[in-house]
Design an enzyme around this catalytic site. Structure first.
Site, PDB file in Angstrom:
ATOM      1  N   HIS A  21       0.839  -1.206   0.000  1.00  0.00           N
ATOM      2  CA  HIS A  21       0.000   0.000   0.000  1.00  0.00           C
ATOM      3  C   HIS A  21       0.871   1.252   0.000  1.00  0.00           C
ATOM      4  O   HIS A  21       1.750   1.408   0.857  1.00  0.00           O
ATOM      5  CB  HIS A  21      -0.906   0.014   1.229  1.00  0.00           C
ATOM      6  CG  HIS A  21      -2.002  -1.007   1.177  1.00  0.00           C
ATOM      7  ND1 HIS A  21      -3.267  -0.714   0.701  1.00  0.00           N
ATOM      8  CD2 HIS A  21      -2.030  -2.316   1.530  1.00  0.00           C
ATOM      9  CE1 HIS A  21      -4.033  -1.791   0.773  1.00  0.00           C
ATOM     10  NE2 HIS A  21      -3.293  -2.790   1.264  1.00  0.00           N
ATOM     11  N   ASP A  23       0.122   4.338   0.793  1.00  0.00           N
ATOM     12  CA  ASP A  23      -0.051   5.160   1.991  1.00  0.00           C
ATOM     13  C   ASP A  23       0.360   4.428   3.261  1.00  0.00           C
ATOM     14  O   ASP A  23       0.301   5.008   4.355  1.00  0.00           O
ATOM     15  CB  ASP A  23      -1.493   5.667   2.112  1.00  0.00           C
ATOM     16  CG  ASP A  23      -2.528   4.583   1.878  1.00  0.00           C
ATOM     17  OD1 ASP A  23      -2.220   3.577   1.218  1.00  0.00           O
ATOM     18  OD2 ASP A  23      -3.671   4.740   2.345  1.00  0.00           O
ATOM     19  N   HIS A 205      -9.132  -7.822  -1.393  1.00  0.00           N
ATOM     20  CA  HIS A 205      -8.815  -8.141   0.001  1.00  0.00           C
ATOM     21  C   HIS A 205      -9.893  -9.096   0.528  1.00  0.00           C
ATOM     22  O   HIS A 205     -11.080  -8.753   0.537  1.00  0.00           O
ATOM     23  CB  HIS A 205      -8.847  -6.875   0.859  1.00  0.00           C
ATOM     24  CG  HIS A 205      -7.585  -6.080   0.834  1.00  0.00           C
ATOM     25  ND1 HIS A 205      -7.218  -5.278  -0.226  1.00  0.00           N
ATOM     26  CD2 HIS A 205      -6.605  -5.932   1.766  1.00  0.00           C
ATOM     27  CE1 HIS A 205      -6.072  -4.674   0.044  1.00  0.00           C
ATOM     28  NE2 HIS A 205      -5.668  -5.058   1.243  1.00  0.00           N
ATOM     29  N   GLU A 208      -9.133 -12.045   5.530  1.00  0.00           N
ATOM     30  CA  GLU A 208      -8.169 -11.475   6.473  1.00  0.00           C
ATOM     31  C   GLU A 208      -8.901 -11.203   7.780  1.00  0.00           C
ATOM     32  O   GLU A 208      -8.692 -11.892   8.781  1.00  0.00           O
ATOM     33  CB  GLU A 208      -7.559 -10.191   5.910  1.00  0.00           C
ATOM     34  CG  GLU A 208      -6.559  -9.543   6.862  1.00  0.00           C
ATOM     35  CD  GLU A 208      -6.168  -8.130   6.438  1.00  0.00           C
ATOM     36  OE1 GLU A 208      -5.149  -7.637   6.959  1.00  0.00           O
ATOM     37  OE2 GLU A 208      -6.888  -7.513   5.625  1.00  0.00           O
TER      38      GLU A 208
END
Length: 354
Positions: A21, A23, A205, A208
């Site tokens: 990522h 950020d 995603h 998780e």
């Protein structure tokens, strides 16, 4: 004779990174300088070493929700084009210095629009930064961009449109990110249908912070080509027996973008000792090793591989397999994947592994 498998040797090995990522990978000093330049308030410290430790300690909470709180500071200083160009360029330079030869870096453009940037301006600034980073890296690295929609927000279609519009500029795919529990992939299936119609790639995603049902929605409803993390897919495995979804994911070669340190920090697994990466690898899943958020977890890809070697007894052939798996799952053309494996990965690992 094989080269001793240590951190130094891993840094010299060519690596492929699929889950990182933008950020979540800033340099602490950059956060401090950008905060000062834009007037961002609330940093816990202006000492770069202490700030890096703060991000790590905040991330290592066992909670994905708390893990995500640190992004208020990183995204807070990434609200103008100059900052985005700098952060993107530094990310590429840092990955190249770690021996990464191909990386897919992801981010959510909507997180960078609080001070008036349009989604298009954010994308164009980041792409400019990536190209500058490639030129300044001092060694060969290629970066592809994944644009994320925030799964708790509406408007996934806007981001899917950007993926298609900026495909020629280096955007290689789409993702949904953010809090997984309560915000399933089925919320806006039309965005994934549009991407398939446009022959665009996407990862999701999944598995998780939520369980097997999240992976099932990502794969069977949305049609994900890869699973971001996918760690809880192991709940569909009992010994050597694979449940129907786990077998489907393995047999269709749907890659698992595993991030061991981050998976512990967010509470996806209780400890590295309980991480299923070794078992999934032994069972033939297309396992890849990734960083997730280099600042938040204070990791590099070489460091993540070294951690995996230390905790699970992996050797050079395993590291080579993870690297090759990632290259095969990259959102580039078949010819480009083949050239990366034949011309870069194989010669290096032939030498390293003896």
């Amino acid at each position: 004779m094989p080269t001793p498998l240590n951190l130094e040797a891993l840094r010299s090995a060519p690596k492929v990174l699929l889950h990182d990522h933008l950020d979540g990978g800033l340099r602490p000093q950059t956060v401090i300088e950008l905060a000062d330049a834009c007037g961002h308030q609330g940093l816990p410290t202006t000492d770069p070493v202490a700030l890096g430790e703060w991000f790590r300690d905040n991330a290592n909470s066992g909670s994905l929700v708390r893990y995500l709180e640190g992004f208020a500071h990183t995204c807070g200083v990434m609200q103008d084009e100059e900052a985005l160009v700098r952060v993107a360029a530094e990310a590429v330079e840092d990955l190249a210095a770690d021996g990464v030869v191909y990386a897919e870096i992801r981010y959510a453009p909507e997180l960078f629009t609080d001070k008036g940037l349009s989604l298009e301006q954010a994308v164009e600034a980041v792409q400019e930064g990536f190209r500058k980073g490639e030129e300044a890296a001092g060694r060969t690295i290629r970066v592809g961009t994944l644009l994320c929609a925030m799964r708790q927000n509406d408007g996934w279609q806007r981001i899917a449109d950007l993926v298609v519009r900026y495909r020629e500029a280096g955007v290689v795919g789409f993702d949904i990110a953010g809090p997984e529990a309560g915000f399933p992939a089925s919320r806006e299936l039309s965005a994934f249908e549009y991407l398939r119609q446009q022959s665009a790639h996407f990862t999701i995603h999944a598995a998780e912070a939520a369980g097997v049902e999240s992976a099932w929605e990502a794969v069977q409803l949305a049609g994900a080509e890869r699973l971001g993390h996918g760690v809880r897919l192991a709940e569909d495995v009992r010994g050597d027996e694979l449940g129907p979804l786990a077998a489907y994911v393995r047999d269709r070669r749907i890659a698992l973008e595993m991030c061991p340190t981050s998976n512990v920090h967010t509470g996806a697994v209780a400890s590295l000792a309980e991480h299923p990466i070794k078992r999934m690898h032994e069972l033939g899943f297309r396992v890849t090793v990734n960083t997730d958020n280099r600042l938040m977890s204070q990791v590099s890809l070489s460091g993540e591989l070294a951690t995996a070697v230390e905790h699970f007894g992996f050797g050079w052939e395993d590291v080579r397999a993870f690297t090759t798996n990632a290259a095969k799952a990259a959102f580039i053309t078949h010819e480009e994947r083949g050239a990366l494996i034949r011309n870069v990965i194989n010669p290096a690992f032939d030498e390293l592994g003896g």
